[in-house]
Design a protein around this motif. Structure first.
Motif, PDB file in Angstrom:
ATOM      1  N   LYS A 183       0.842  -1.213   0.000  1.00 51.29           N
ATOM      2  CA  LYS A 183       0.000   0.000   0.000  1.00 51.29           C
ATOM      3  C   LYS A 183       0.870   1.252   0.000  1.00 51.29           C
ATOM      4  N   LYS A 184       1.935   1.240   0.796  1.00 55.18           N
ATOM      5  CA  LYS A 184       2.865   2.372   0.856  1.00 55.18           C
ATOM      6  C   LYS A 184       3.586   2.554  -0.477  1.00 55.18           C
ATOM      7  N   ARG A 185       3.991   1.444  -1.102  1.00 52.49           N
ATOM      8  CA  ARG A 185       4.682   1.511  -2.391  1.00 52.49           C
ATOM      9  C   ARG A 185       3.753   2.064  -3.481  1.00 52.49           C
ATOM     10  N   PRO A 228      -5.777  -0.884 -17.245  1.00 53.10           N
ATOM     11  CA  PRO A 228      -5.906   0.243 -16.326  1.00 53.10           C
ATOM     12  C   PRO A 228      -5.200   0.058 -14.984  1.00 53.10           C
ATOM     13  N   ALA A 229      -5.175  -1.149 -14.449  1.00 52.39           N
ATOM     14  CA  ALA A 229      -4.532  -1.386 -13.155  1.00 52.39           C
ATOM     15  C   ALA A 229      -3.023  -1.166 -13.201  1.00 52.39           C
ATOM     16  N   ARG A 230      -2.415  -1.181 -14.377  1.00 52.31           N
ATOM     17  CA  ARG A 230      -0.972  -1.019 -14.525  1.00 52.31           C
ATOM     18  C   ARG A 230      -0.583   0.359 -15.048  1.00 52.31           C
ATOM     19  N   MET A 231      -1.529   1.267 -15.092  1.00 53.14           N
ATOM     20  CA  MET A 231      -1.314   2.571 -15.715  1.00 53.14           C
ATOM     21  C   MET A 231      -0.162   3.360 -15.079  1.00 53.14           C
ATOM     22  N   TYR A 232      -0.141   3.464 -13.749  1.00 51.21           N
ATOM     23  CA  TYR A 232       0.914   4.238 -13.094  1.00 51.21           C
ATOM     24  C   TYR A 232       2.280   3.628 -13.362  1.00 51.21           C
ATOM     25  N   TYR A 233       2.370   2.301 -13.337  1.00 53.84           N
ATOM     26  CA  TYR A 233       3.643   1.634 -13.630  1.00 53.84           C
ATOM     27  C   TYR A 233       4.085   1.943 -15.065  1.00 53.84           C
ATOM     28  N   TRP A 234       3.122   1.906 -15.981  1.00 56.29           N
ATOM     29  CA  TRP A 234       3.437   2.165 -17.394  1.00 56.29           C
ATOM     30  C   TRP A 234       3.930   3.598 -17.573  1.00 56.29           C
ATOM     31  N   LEU A 235       3.247   4.554 -16.965  1.00 58.59           N
ATOM     32  CA  LEU A 235       3.651   5.957 -17.091  1.00 58.59           C
ATOM     33  C   LEU A 235       5.075   6.170 -16.572  1.00 58.59           C
ATOM     34  N   LYS A 236       5.373   5.608 -15.401  1.00 59.44           N
ATOM     35  CA  LYS A 236       6.706   5.773 -14.823  1.00 59.44           C
ATOM     36  C   LYS A 236       7.762   5.107 -15.691  1.00 59.44           C
TER      37      LYS A 236
END
Length: 124
Positions: A38-40, A86-94
């Protein structure tokens, strides 16, 4: 290299034993592992929003975190969802260096943009 090779062989030879060990470890440490994850995820979300201007709507200035979302500037969300779930969006952007084509909008501005053909009601 020898240790890594041995580890691969061991995992290949004993997958069921490792699955059981992993399950026991998770059961024993579930709360700590969930808290760490959750923190990560929160840190990743903070990094993504910071890269796109912070927790503030680019259109109306709303800054309530629970109201904000990422918007595809060119309204190409359907095409993008074919590439990234959609669940991997933040990882993809980074991992893609925070590419252009995204902005932070509140849910009202995002929905208004969808309804009005790509233009928020504030800008009509």
């Amino acid at each position: 290299y020898k240790i890594i090779s041995h580890g691969r062989k061991y995992r290949k030879k004993h997958p069921e034993l490792l699955r059981i060990r992993s399950k026991k470890y998770y059961e024993k440490n579930a709360d700590a592992l969930k808290a760490k994850e959750k923190k990560r995820r929160a840190a990743l979300k903070d990094a993504v929003y910071a890269a796109y201007g912070g927790y503030v709507c680019k259109c109306c200035g709303e800054n309530g975190r629970s109201f904000l979302c990422l918007d595809h500037i060119n309204n190409d969300v359907a095409q993008h969802r074919k590439m990234v779930e959609p669940a991997r969006m933040y990882y993809w952007l980074k991992s893609n260096g925070y590419p252009r084509g995204f902005q932070v909008l509140c849910c009202n501005c995002n929905q208004s943009k969808k309804i009005n053909g790509g233009v928020c009601e504030h800008k009509l």
